[in-house]
Design an enzyme around this catalytic site. Structure first.
Site, PDB file in Angstrom:
ATOM      1  N   HIS A 176       0.824  -1.216   0.000  1.00 22.10           N
ATOM      2  CA  HIS A 176       0.000   0.000   0.000  1.00 22.10           C
ATOM      3  C   HIS A 176       0.859   1.268   0.000  1.00 22.10           C
ATOM      4  CE1 HIS A 176      -3.786  -2.175   0.613  1.00 22.10           C
ATOM      5  NE2 HIS A 176      -3.137  -2.925   1.482  1.00 22.10           N
ATOM      6  N   ASN A 203     -10.228  -3.185   2.169  1.00 21.81           N
ATOM      7  CA  ASN A 203      -9.952  -3.022   0.746  1.00 21.81           C
ATOM      8  C   ASN A 203     -11.242  -2.679   0.012  1.00 21.81           C
ATOM      9  OD1 ASN A 203      -7.135  -3.575   0.625  1.00 21.81           O
ATOM     10  ND2 ASN A 203      -7.516  -5.771   0.742  1.00 21.81           N
TER      11      ASN A 203
END
Length: 511
Positions: free
Chosen positions: A54, A126
């Protein structure tokens, strides 16, 4: 214009921003020019290590307003009727580095820090309700397979498909990823999910299992592969720019939070493992219940201080919310906070963006960049007899885990009728997608697998999709071009029984 004088970081006035001190006419610089040394030393250290996962992302601030009533399921203050809680959110891609394009085909992170009156609650999710693996011990291997080769430093489809086909529990998430929902058109126009199963505890101590669903109110929109590729070549920061510009225009994006709630006892006999991160709960079994609305209305003033240094950790629970036997969640409870201590620093939670807005009475002590401390009269250990803070089981509730129920854990791991890897991916293909979507999924798979250079892994990828859906597998098998070789190079023969390997990994149908 301002009329202030430049200072050093220690507050002393600076004589020149333009010229360093030198001796004579030969330009030799002296180390006694402490401002020059400070500027260069600070410059060399202005970055913290980027996130291993990320790394590329952006975010904003806002608030969460409760509009429903879920008090019967949780006593968490932020979910009580009428509550309005400040928050910060960070959207991100998973595999790409900080400079990677926003529109690569990749899951998107959806991480929220709620500044509740009972401490910070971090929900790390997510834009998909499932994930590639179900056990945290495989997470480093999965991420490395999506990153870069150690020699060429190139991303490699062969490596990705080697891992995916050797990890068939990835089928559900890979079907999401390579389908129409694989590339959101905007962070504002994608859904978010807590993905994991969490535990809610009400005021009477009753326990429930819960999944979070954030539904975008801007309309769910995605990009085709061609659109995403074109944007990637024109604006690598497309999603960062889109969110920032929308908030600056006053177009504040909102999401409606709904939850699925499973009674505690249901998990013992449900037909598949409800704590398996590769599975979704059917809505006909556990319908969504509205909780409230999340609104993003404030851009960060400083990206580094407020977005790069924001640190999320699913170990940040509050009374009324706790963990579950989800093995991926269990691993992340350790690994996320540990990653932040390494990346940002031991006392990262003292930074303004990470600091709780509730009262803090912690026994954490010293360490690098420690800037807060209690009065010297307060003891730094517990238990103590000098008025230091003490733990309160009644106030904290049942935080710290679910009831010690060995039967629950054993049943959740081994005794469910539909604990196979492909049935929900098959349902996504045949019950959710129309024929045009299935055709595009097949083309995306063919395009991705065609870059696999190892024949055995390519064959496993074909069998992987046959296991998801027979028609889809045949489309992939028939659509793949022949393997290319360099001059004089022989393509190795696949090992015998490749098909047998894949078939051996398909569970027997539920009876």
């Amino acid at each position: 214009m301002t009329d202030s004088t430049t200072t050093t970081n220690s507050g002393a006035p600076v004589a020149s921003d333009q010229h360093s001190q030198s001796v004579g006419n030969d330009g030799s610089i002296v180390l006694t020019d402490h401002y020059l040394v400070e500027k260069l030393a600070q410059f060399n250290r202005e970055r913290v290590p980027e996130r291993v996962v990320h790394a590329k992302g952006g975010g904003a601030f806002g608030h969460f307003q409760v509009t429903g009533d879920v008090a019967q399921y949780t006593r968490a203050a932020l979910f009580q009727p009428g509550a309005d809680t400040k928050l910060v959110i960070r959207f991100s891609s998973v595999a790409g580095e900080q400079g990677s394009p926003d529109t690569w085909r990749d899951p998107r992170g959806f991480a929220i820090k709620f500044y509740t009156p009972e401490g910070n609650y971090d929900l790390v999710g997510n834009n998909t309700p499932v994930f590639f693996i179900k056990d945290g011990i495989k997470f480093p291997d999965f991420i490395r397979s999506q990153k870069r080769l150690p020699g060429s430093h190139l991303r490699d489809n062969t490596m990705q498909w080697d891992f995916w086909t050797l990890s068939p529990e990835s089928a559900h998430q890979v079907t999401w990823l390579l389908g129409d929902r694989g590339i959101p058109s905007s962070w504002r126009k994608m859904n978010g999910y807590g993905s994991h199963t969490y535990q809610w505890i009400n005021a009477d101590g009753e326990r429930f299992w819960v999944k979070y669903h954030f539904h975008t109110n801007q309309g769910h929109e995605t990009l085709t592969q061609d659109q995403a590729d074109q944007i990637a070549g024109q604006d690598a920061d497309f999603h960062i720019r889109d969110l920032y510009a929308a908030i600056e225009r006053g177009e504040f994006p909102t999401w409606t939070l709904k939850v699925q709630v499973m009674p505690y006892e249901d998990a013992k006999s449900y037909r598949f493992n409800p704590f398996d991160l590769t599975k979704v709960w059917p809505h006909e079994d556990y319908p969504e219940i509205e909780v409230g609305t999340m609104t993003l209305d404030t851009n960060p003033e400083n990206y580094f201080a407020q977005i790069e240094q924001v640190a999320f950790a699913p170990s940040n629970f509050v009374p009324g919310i706790d963990a579950s036997p989800d093995k991926m969640l269990q691993a992340r409870i350790f690994s996320y906070a540990d990653a932040q201590r390494y990346r940002v620093g031991t006392n990262y939670q003292q930074l303004p963006v990470n600091a709780p807005q509730s009262e803090l009475h912690s026994y954490s002590k010293e360490g690098a960049m420690n800037v807060t401390f209690p009065p010297a009269s307060k003891p730094v250990y517990a238990p103590n007899s000098f008025g230091g803070p003490h733990a309160d089981a009644e106030r904290a509730g049942d935080a710290g885990g679910w009831q010690s129920d060995g039967e629950l854990v054993r049943a959740a791991v081994t005794l469910h009728a539909e604990d196979d890897d492909f049935s929900q991916a098959n349902a996504l293909v045949n019950q959710v997608m129309d024929q045009d979507q299935r055709d595009r999924l097949a083309l995306n798979v063919i395009g991705h697998v065609s870059q696999v250079t190892h024949p055995e892994i390519r064959e496993r990828a074909v069998q992987y999709w046959r296991n998801v859906d027979a028609w889809l597998g045949e489309q992939v098998a028939n659509g793949l071009p022949p393997l290319k070789t360099t001059a004089g190079e022989q393509v190795p023969e696949p090992t015998p029984n490749v098909g047998d390997w894949a078939q051996d990994h398909v569970p027997e149908p539920a009876k």
